[in-house]
Scaffold this active site. Structure first.
Site, PDB file in Angstrom:
ATOM      1  N   HIS A  38      -0.875  -2.599  -0.414  1.00  0.00           N
ATOM      2  CA  HIS A  38      -0.972  -3.743   0.016  1.00  0.00           C
ATOM      3  C   HIS A  38      -0.648  -4.815  -0.273  1.00  0.00           C
ATOM      4  O   HIS A  38      -0.575  -5.919   1.164  1.00  0.00           O
ATOM      5  CB  HIS A  38      -2.613  -4.032   0.942  1.00  0.00           C
ATOM      6  CG  HIS A  38      -2.852  -2.554   1.245  1.00  0.00           C
ATOM      7  ND1 HIS A  38      -2.476  -2.406   2.617  1.00  0.00           N
ATOM      8  CD2 HIS A  38      -4.047  -1.973   0.935  1.00  0.00           C
ATOM      9  CE1 HIS A  38      -3.129  -1.522   3.001  1.00  0.00           C
ATOM     10  NE2 HIS A  38      -4.296  -0.611   2.067  1.00  0.00           N
ATOM     11  N   HIS A 145      -9.330  -2.445   0.145  1.00  0.00           N
ATOM     12  CA  HIS A 145      -9.428  -1.665   1.289  1.00  0.00           C
ATOM     13  C   HIS A 145      -9.225  -2.826   1.952  1.00  0.00           C
ATOM     14  O   HIS A 145      -9.878  -3.374   2.268  1.00  0.00           O
ATOM     15  CB  HIS A 145     -10.649  -1.018   1.507  1.00  0.00           C
ATOM     16  CG  HIS A 145     -10.727  -0.498   3.668  1.00  0.00           C
ATOM     17  ND1 HIS A 145      -9.664   0.841   3.202  1.00  0.00           N
ATOM     18  CD2 HIS A 145     -11.147  -0.716   4.461  1.00  0.00           C
ATOM     19  CE1 HIS A 145      -9.675   0.750   4.734  1.00  0.00           C
ATOM     20  NE2 HIS A 145     -10.865  -0.081   5.558  1.00  0.00           N
TER      21      HIS A 145
END
Length: 150
Positions: A38, A145
Site C-alpha cells: 500500500h 491493514h
C-alpha cells in the site's frame, strides 16, 4: 468412518491452497507486508506496481490501493484517535487530511499476466494498527491493514 479421514485431509489440503490468497508471506511482518502492498511515494502504473505484489502471492489480486506518502507519515495516523474497523475491532485510525493514491482494479488476465485499470484519487483513508514486531520500525503502533478509503 475410514473413508472420512482421506476426504477430510483432501479438503484441508484444498483449503490450504485457497487460504494463502489473504495470508502474509512468512518472511514478512504485517507492517512490512502493508508497506509493500500500500505505500508508493509516487504514482506508478498499476500493471507494473501490482506485479510485485502478485509475485508474492502467485495470483492476481482483484483490487489494491497505493497511498502516495511515506511509511512514516502513514504510521503517524496510528497515533490518532482509535475508531471502529469494518471487522468490529477498535484498532483503526482515520487520516486527518486526504492523500494522493492510486486505485488498481483487475480487468483481465490470470497470473502472471494480470492486467489492471489505474485510477488516481485524493481521499482520506482508514488503517488498522498494531504494536510493532521486532523487525518493524520502532513506532508505538504500525499500520497493518488498509481498512477503507473515504
Amino acid at each position: 468412518m475410514v473413508l472420512c479421514f482421506p476426504l477430510l485431509l483432501l479438503l484441508l489440503v484444498l483449503w490450504g491452497q485457497v487460504c494463502p490468497l489473504h495470508a502474509i508471506p512468512k518472511h514478512l511482518t504485517k507492517a512490512r507486508w502493508f508497506e509493500i502492498q500500500h505505500i508508493r511515494p509516487s504514482p506508478l502504473q498499476c500493471n507494473r506496481a501490482m506485479n510485485g505484489i502478485n509475485n508474492y502471492t502467485q495470483h492476481c489480486k482483484p483490487q489494491n490501493t497505493f497511498l502516495h506518502d511515506s511509511f512514516q507519515n502513514v504510521a503517524a495516523v496510528c497515533d490518532l484517535l482509535s475508531i471502529t474497523c469494518k471487522n468490529g475491532y477498535h484498532n483503526c485510525h482515520q487520516s486527518l487530511k486526504p492523500v494522493n493514491m492510486t486505485d488498481c482494479r483487475l480487468t483481465s488476465g490470470s497470473y502472471p499476466q494480470c492486467r489492471y485499470s489505474t485510477a488516481a484519487q485524493y481521499k482520506l483513508f482508514i488503517i488498522a494498527c498494531e504494536p510493532p514486531q521486532k523487525s518493524d520500525p520502532p513506532y508505538n503502533l504500525v499500520p497493518v491493514h488498509l481498512d477503507s478509503i473515504l
